[in-house]
Design an enzyme around this catalytic site. Structure first.
Site, short mmCIF file in Angstrom:
data_model
loop_
_atom_site.label_atom_id
_atom_site.label_comp_id
_atom_site.label_asym_id
_atom_site.label_seq_id
_atom_site.Cartn_x
_atom_site.Cartn_y
_atom_site.Cartn_z
N ASP A 436 0.94 -1.28 -0.06
CA ASP A 436 -0.16 -0.03 -0.08
C ASP A 436 0.90 1.28 0.09
O ASP A 436 1.59 1.53 0.94
CB ASP A 436 -0.96 -0.31 1.40
N HIS A 437 0.74 1.84 -1.05
CA HIS A 437 1.86 3.02 -1.48
C HIS A 437 1.33 4.35 -0.49
O HIS A 437 2.16 5.21 -0.49
CB HIS A 437 2.09 3.40 -2.67
#
Length: 466
Positions: A436-437
């Site tokens: 999850d950036h």
């Protein structure tokens, strides 16, 4: 509580998950007339998370199974009734409402609204108890017409005609007579009670009437479909999306369109790891345990998380916070006949290699049997998906909702590889890490993936890095 209610107890569909609203009855293990004891499993149900066995909480004899296998039932709905005092005498019929007594012995009771003062509560299928007060006329509903009553059952006397209540001086018919559970059944099946022909005493619509109406509607709906299917040779199949598969589909949609995914890849020589797997299978300390490459991949990921703990986190959208976790509940994606599930090993970070092997073996065996509990699939922090067992080199896995990273382990294949300056055949695999950036930047994700690869290339780092 009436004597009937005390004798005949209902077991309602419980909430076996975390706020789940319905479950499908997969299989009944008992039938009407069977003796059951407190704690005995009576059926297996499937929720959106898993298949779960339900124990009955009291002793007695099964009186009625309220729903067939394959039926989806709302949480809180009675699914089985039990006669807790079978020695008290003949019970009412198990699958149909109780027959009315002849008029000479006992007049047919007039149905009363449930819960009104002066009326005793009753269970569905046992008839209404006599009331000491007069029934208050029902308020007519505009636009509704009462269905024409069918001929009364042979054992029931004909009910006298009753005047309908009036509104503004004009006669209006009351809504169809049916008990609350029957109304709910009709709603669930999409059947308008106005279209149902009643067969119960005094024009009451029964469960059997609703089912008959539903079957008639289904027959009409399926009739036009049958001819094209035969003409095309049955080249299509339609399967309802429900249970685990429905929940997985929704979770993946939420994941894909909520968390910005980034996936990185690395190809690594795992020849030494494969040799260690072979050695561990002969180790007396690992006797009887599940030892395979996935075990060492799991251990390598745990080592990488310990070295880069910020990867083990979740995004709290409501509070706009990143929640860092000091424990690792390691999820293992498992393909089952009911769909993809992701149970997790609680506190995997604190387990030794033999303990991790034991937990992994139990997790896989339980998933294959379809016995994974909802609790085993909640609270995961990171996940591994072993796509290599299908011969796939790698993929771009989607995050399990609420987690920040997922590692895909590809197939291990013999490939030409430069080793010590020479091209040699080596055992090689490809790893893919999606993260999850929002909370994991490229540097952190790259470090975690590089550490996993480094451990698998030289597994002695399991010792030197811990």
């Amino acid at each position: 509580m009436t004597a009937v209610e005390q004798r005949f107890r209902e077991f309602k569909m419980p909430d076996v998950g975390e706020g789940l609203t319905e479950a499908e009855i997969l299989k009944w293990f008992v039938a009407p007339g069977d003796t059951v004891t407190d704690g005995q499993v009576v059926c297996e149900v499937e929720t959106a998370k898993a298949a779960v066995e339900l124990p009955i909480p009291f002793d007695g004899v099964v009186h009625e199974l309220r729903f067939d296998e394959g039926t989806t039932v709302d949480v809180g709905t009675p699914i089985i009734s039990v006669d807790t005092n079978p020695g008290a005498g003949e019970a009412a019929p198990r699958t149909a409402p109780a027959a009315q007594a002849p008029a000479a012995e006992k007049p047919a009771p007039e149905p009363e609204p449930a819960g009104k003062e002066g009326r005793q509560a009753n269970l569905v299928g046992y008839g209404a108890a006599p009331a000491s007060t007069k029934r208050r006329p029902r308020k007519p509903l505009p636009g509704r017409q009462r269905a024409e009553a069918a001929a009364p059952a042979p054992a029931a006397p004909a009910a006298p005609a009753r005047p309908e209540p009036e509104l503004n001086g004009s006669a209006r018919t009351a809504r169809p007579l049916a008990k609350p559970p029957v109304r709910k059944l009709a709603k669930d099946l999409g059947i308008a009670l106005e279209t149902v022909t009643p067969s119960g005493p005094d024009g009451i619509i029964t469960r059997e009437d609703v089912h008959a109406a539903a079957e008639a509607v289904q027959a009409v709906q399926e009739a036009p479909v049958a001819a094209p299917a035969a003409a095309t040779g049955g080249r299509e199949r339609r399967v309802p999306v429900k249970g685990v598969r429905k929940a997985t589909a929704q979770a993946m949609v939420n994941s894909a369109f909520t968390a910005p995914h980034v996936t990185e890849f690395v190809t690594v020589d795992v020849t030494r790891t494969m040799k260690l797997v072979a050695d561990l299978k002969q180790d007396p300390e690992m006797a009887g345990l599940r030892v395979n490459p996935l075990l060492l991949v799991a251990k390598a990921l745990l080592v990488a998380i310990r070295r880069n703990p910020d990867i083990n986190a979740t995004w709290d959208e409501d509070n706009q916070e990143i929640v860092y976790k000091d424990y690792v509940n390691l999820g293992i994606a498992a393909a089952t006949p009911r769909g993809l599930i992701v149970p997790n090993i609680k506190d995997a970070h604190a387990k030794t290699l033999p303990e991790l092997a034991s937990a992994l073996g139990e997790l896989v065996a339980t998933a294959r049997e379809g016995k994974t509990s909802p609790a085993a699939m909640s609270g995961g922090t990171v996940t591994i998906t072993n796509v290599g067992v299908f011969g796939v080199d790698t993929g771009t896995p989607l995050l399990n909702p609420g987690e920040s990273a997922i590692l895909a382990f590809g197939a291990v294949k013999l490939q030409p590889w430069v080793h010590k300056g020479k091209v040699k055949p080596r055992q090689v695999t490809t790893l893919a890490l999606s993260f999850d950036h929002r909370l994991v930047d490229g540097e952190l994700g790259s470090k975690v993936l590089a550490d996993v690869a480094a451990v698998l290339e030289r597994p002695k780092r399991l010792i030197t890095w811990t």
